[in-house]
Design an enzyme around this catalytic site. Sequence first.
Site, PDB file in Angstrom:
ATOM      1  N   GLY A  23       1.055  -1.183   0.071  1.00  0.00           N
ATOM      2  CA  GLY A  23      -0.006  -0.085  -0.127  1.00  0.00           C
ATOM      3  C   GLY A  23       0.898   1.151   0.171  1.00  0.00           C
ATOM      4  N   ARG A  24       0.449   2.416   0.718  1.00  0.00           N
ATOM      5  CA  ARG A  24       1.140   3.597   0.611  1.00  0.00           C
ATOM      6  C   ARG A  24       2.560   3.327   1.252  1.00  0.00           C
ATOM      7  NH1 ARG A  24      -4.464   5.522   1.737  1.00  0.00           N
ATOM      8  NH2 ARG A  24      -4.059   4.161   3.710  1.00  0.00           N
ATOM      9  N   ILE A  25       2.546   2.864   2.445  1.00  0.00           N
ATOM     10  CA  ILE A  25       3.736   2.850   3.264  1.00  0.00           C
ATOM     11  C   ILE A  25       4.815   1.689   2.525  1.00  0.00           C
ATOM     12  CG2 ILE A  25       5.035   2.444   5.589  1.00  0.00           C
ATOM     13  CD1 ILE A  25       2.483   3.697   6.849  1.00  0.00           C
ATOM     14  N   HIS A  48       7.114   2.320  19.099  1.00  0.00           N
ATOM     15  CA  HIS A  48       5.976   2.975  17.953  1.00  0.00           C
ATOM     16  C   HIS A  48       6.027   4.199  17.640  1.00  0.00           C
ATOM     17  CE1 HIS A  48       1.618   2.099  16.777  1.00  0.00           C
ATOM     18  NE2 HIS A  48       2.101   2.804  15.959  1.00  0.00           N
ATOM     19  N   THR A 108       6.659  -2.504  11.139  1.00  0.00           N
ATOM     20  CA  THR A 108       6.282  -1.129  11.561  1.00  0.00           C
ATOM     21  C   THR A 108       4.756  -1.081  11.011  1.00  0.00           C
ATOM     22  OG1 THR A 108       6.392  -0.022   9.391  1.00  0.00           O
ATOM     23  CG2 THR A 108       8.177   0.012  10.889  1.00  0.00           C
ATOM     24  N   SER A 109       4.218  -2.341  10.863  1.00  0.00           N
ATOM     25  CA  SER A 109       2.628  -2.290  10.556  1.00  0.00           C
ATOM     26  C   SER A 109       1.615  -2.097  12.078  1.00  0.00           C
ATOM     27  CB  SER A 109       2.493  -3.384   9.842  1.00  0.00           C
ATOM     28  OG  SER A 109       2.440  -4.657  10.617  1.00  0.00           O
ATOM     29  N   ARG A 110       1.426  -3.360  12.583  1.00  0.00           N
ATOM     30  CA  ARG A 110       0.936  -3.521  14.059  1.00  0.00           C
ATOM     31  C   ARG A 110       1.326  -4.832  14.613  1.00  0.00           C
ATOM     32  NH1 ARG A 110      -0.375   1.068  13.693  1.00  0.00           N
ATOM     33  NH2 ARG A 110      -2.483   2.186  13.989  1.00  0.00           N
ATOM     34  N   GLU A 156       1.250  -2.810  23.833  1.00  0.00           N
ATOM     35  CA  GLU A 156       1.845  -1.742  23.834  1.00  0.00           C
ATOM     36  C   GLU A 156       1.443  -0.894  25.116  1.00  0.00           C
ATOM     37  OE1 GLU A 156       1.680   0.461  20.197  1.00  0.00           O
ATOM     38  OE2 GLU A 156       2.493  -1.372  19.106  1.00  0.00           O
TER      39      GLU A 156
HETATM   40  P1  NAP Z   1      -2.615   0.946   2.979  1.00  0.00           P
HETATM   41  O1  NAP Z   1      -2.091   2.212   1.880  1.00  0.00           O
HETATM   42  O2  NAP Z   1      -4.026   0.811   3.146  1.00  0.00           O
HETATM   43  O3  NAP Z   1      -1.683  -0.230   2.595  1.00  0.00           O
HETATM   44  C1  NAP Z   1      -2.052  -1.541   3.310  1.00  0.00           C
HETATM   45  C2  NAP Z   1      -2.009  -2.578   2.316  1.00  0.00           C
HETATM   46  O4  NAP Z   1      -1.697  -4.073   2.863  1.00  0.00           O
HETATM   47  C3  NAP Z   1      -2.868  -2.370   0.973  1.00  0.00           C
HETATM   48  O5  NAP Z   1      -2.124  -2.270  -0.109  1.00  0.00           O
HETATM   49  C4  NAP Z   1      -3.479  -4.007   0.911  1.00  0.00           C
HETATM   50  O6  NAP Z   1      -3.347  -4.559  -0.267  1.00  0.00           O
HETATM   51  C5  NAP Z   1      -2.283  -4.799   1.892  1.00  0.00           C
HETATM   52  N1  NAP Z   1      -3.352  -5.701   2.624  1.00  0.00           N
HETATM   53  C6  NAP Z   1      -4.485  -5.527   3.333  1.00  0.00           C
HETATM   54  N2  NAP Z   1      -4.840  -6.910   3.624  1.00  0.00           N
HETATM   55  C7  NAP Z   1      -3.806  -7.666   3.297  1.00  0.00           C
HETATM   56  C8  NAP Z   1      -3.790  -9.103   3.292  1.00  0.00           C
HETATM   57  N3  NAP Z   1      -4.735  -9.824   4.084  1.00  0.00           N
HETATM   58  N4  NAP Z   1      -2.732  -9.724   2.910  1.00  0.00           N
HETATM   59  C9  NAP Z   1      -1.688  -9.007   2.157  1.00  0.00           C
HETATM   60  N5  NAP Z   1      -1.998  -7.584   1.905  1.00  0.00           N
HETATM   61  C10 NAP Z   1      -2.904  -7.101   2.463  1.00  0.00           C
HETATM   62  O7  NAP Z   1      -2.024   1.421   4.318  1.00  0.00           O
HETATM   63  P2  NAP Z   1      -0.675   2.219   4.654  1.00  0.00           P
HETATM   64  O8  NAP Z   1      -0.911   3.623   4.700  1.00  0.00           O
HETATM   65  O9  NAP Z   1       0.343   1.708   3.901  1.00  0.00           O
HETATM   66  O10 NAP Z   1      -0.453   1.819   6.266  1.00  0.00           O
HETATM   67  C11 NAP Z   1      -0.436   0.562   6.629  1.00  0.00           C
HETATM   68  C12 NAP Z   1      -0.333   0.151   7.941  1.00  0.00           C
HETATM   69  O11 NAP Z   1       0.872   0.604   8.765  1.00  0.00           O
HETATM   70  C13 NAP Z   1      -1.572   0.897   8.999  1.00  0.00           C
HETATM   71  O12 NAP Z   1      -2.722   0.263   8.714  1.00  0.00           O
HETATM   72  C14 NAP Z   1      -0.685   0.895  10.291  1.00  0.00           C
HETATM   73  O13 NAP Z   1      -1.544  -0.105  11.079  1.00  0.00           O
HETATM   74  C15 NAP Z   1       0.420   0.908   9.953  1.00  0.00           C
HETATM   75  N6  NAP Z   1       1.202   2.167  10.511  1.00  0.00           N
HETATM   76  C16 NAP Z   1       2.037   2.269  11.514  1.00  0.00           C
HETATM   77  C17 NAP Z   1       2.733   3.259  11.889  1.00  0.00           C
HETATM   78  C18 NAP Z   1       3.777   3.370  12.845  1.00  0.00           C
HETATM   79  O14 NAP Z   1       3.896   4.361  13.481  1.00  0.00           O
HETATM   80  N7  NAP Z   1       4.496   2.023  13.125  1.00  0.00           N
HETATM   81  C19 NAP Z   1       2.652   4.354  10.959  1.00  0.00           C
HETATM   82  C20 NAP Z   1       1.793   4.565  10.087  1.00  0.00           C
HETATM   83  C21 NAP Z   1       1.129   3.339   9.856  1.00  0.00           C
HETATM   84  P3  NAP Z   1      -4.035  -4.382  -1.614  1.00  0.00           P
HETATM   85  O15 NAP Z   1      -3.821  -2.880  -1.890  1.00  0.00           O
HETATM   86  O16 NAP Z   1      -3.516  -5.467  -2.302  1.00  0.00           O
HETATM   87  O17 NAP Z   1      -5.599  -4.642  -1.245  1.00  0.00           O
HETATM   88  C1  GLV Z   2       0.205   4.915  13.500  1.00  0.00           C
HETATM   89  O1  GLV Z   2       0.470   3.626  13.960  1.00  0.00           O
HETATM   90  C2  GLV Z   2      -0.837   5.066  12.500  1.00  0.00           C
HETATM   91  O2  GLV Z   2      -1.663   3.833  12.379  1.00  0.00           O
HETATM   92  O3  GLV Z   2      -0.847   6.081  12.237  1.00  0.00           O
END
Ligand code: NAP
Ligand code: GLV
Length: 344
Positions: free
Chosen positions: A165-167, A304, A254-256, A285
Amino acid sequence: MPATAQASPPSRAVVAVTRRLPAEAMSRLRGVELRLWDSDDPIPRKKLLTMVEGASGLLCLLTERIDADVFRAAGPSLRVVSNMAVGYDNIDVTEATRRGVLVTNTPGVLTETTADLTWALILAACRRVGEAIDFLRADRWTTWRPLELAGVDVHGAVLGVVGAGRIGQAVARRAAGFDMEVIYHSRTRKPGFERETAAKFPDGRGPSFRPRLADLLTEADIVTLHVPLTPETRHLIGDRELGLMKPTAVLVNTSRGPVVDEKALAEALARGRILAAGLDVYEREPLPPDSPLRRLPNVVLLPHVGSATVRTRTRMALLAVDNLLAALEGRRPPAPVNPEVLRC
Ligand code: NAP
Ligand code: GLV
């Protein structure tokens, strides 16, 4: 008791905010009747349940569990829950939708910052940066030894992105600077991403071919996780998956936290089934003091902080406020999670 209430005309929307936000974001809330948990620490559960009573809007953080009890306590006045995070696994979205409550999040504004931090973990875990810092501070640096603190190369390695996805894609783009091969696993194939980064499905044989996580885990030198936490991704990486990885491989999350079976990971690290890990998120956490991960030298642990730069946290807070105000004013918010509610 840090909760404060601002006097306001009864016609103004009542908004509960569960944490003190950056000043710029707080100032945008001037027009609402604000119930603020005016603290840097999380609001106690009981206070949350009373604070939301009769509120139209709730702005919360990922530390708050917004479940059926919260919706019940808020009552029928609640129209929007604005999460200051992109991940919204802390919110019962099904219950929100059932009640016609809009949920919003903060995607995009934190993508590059979180990708940067992911790279900090990739580099630190592969090159044993945490161990090296501790080594020096403990006055153990007595000479130069050929294999002392020797890690694995990042440049030229195969990067496996789980969740493109985005990240995940932002992390993959940075791999070009390290001459890496990128493979990925996601629910859907991403031709644009593949063109941009030369990323491949590990078994990429045409648009309808379902990517297999097992292939990625077998082939990657570094596996980096970027899926949201959902029922499908809980313990996506467990004992079996860790067993598929190379003994020289590194896992970064860095996801969950619950995307990884932490007990299985600790065992794999302790037994040398994989080389190292870099973690920003945990099943519980803050990470409990008795977590076995804390005792392992081959894991880099961060609290985190993926999106933690002043600019990005401010942008997240501003987006959370914009989402909230738009919903209360009857406009479409920039980042709705359950937009079907808007059509009701
Ligand atoms: P996003 O753009 O929605 O990307 C998530 C990707 O995961 C999507 O492209 C999706 O695939 C894929 N996905 C979902 N379910 C799946 C599965 N069962 N199997 C395989 N792939 C799957 O979200 P993002 O903005 O990148 O953020 C991702 C996550 O990072 C957030 O939900 C959050 O929990 C975490 N995060 C953590 C921090 C931190 O501080 N550590 C900061 C920001 C975010 P498709 O596109 O193919 O459907
Ligand atoms: C941080 O973990 C977020 O999901 O924005």
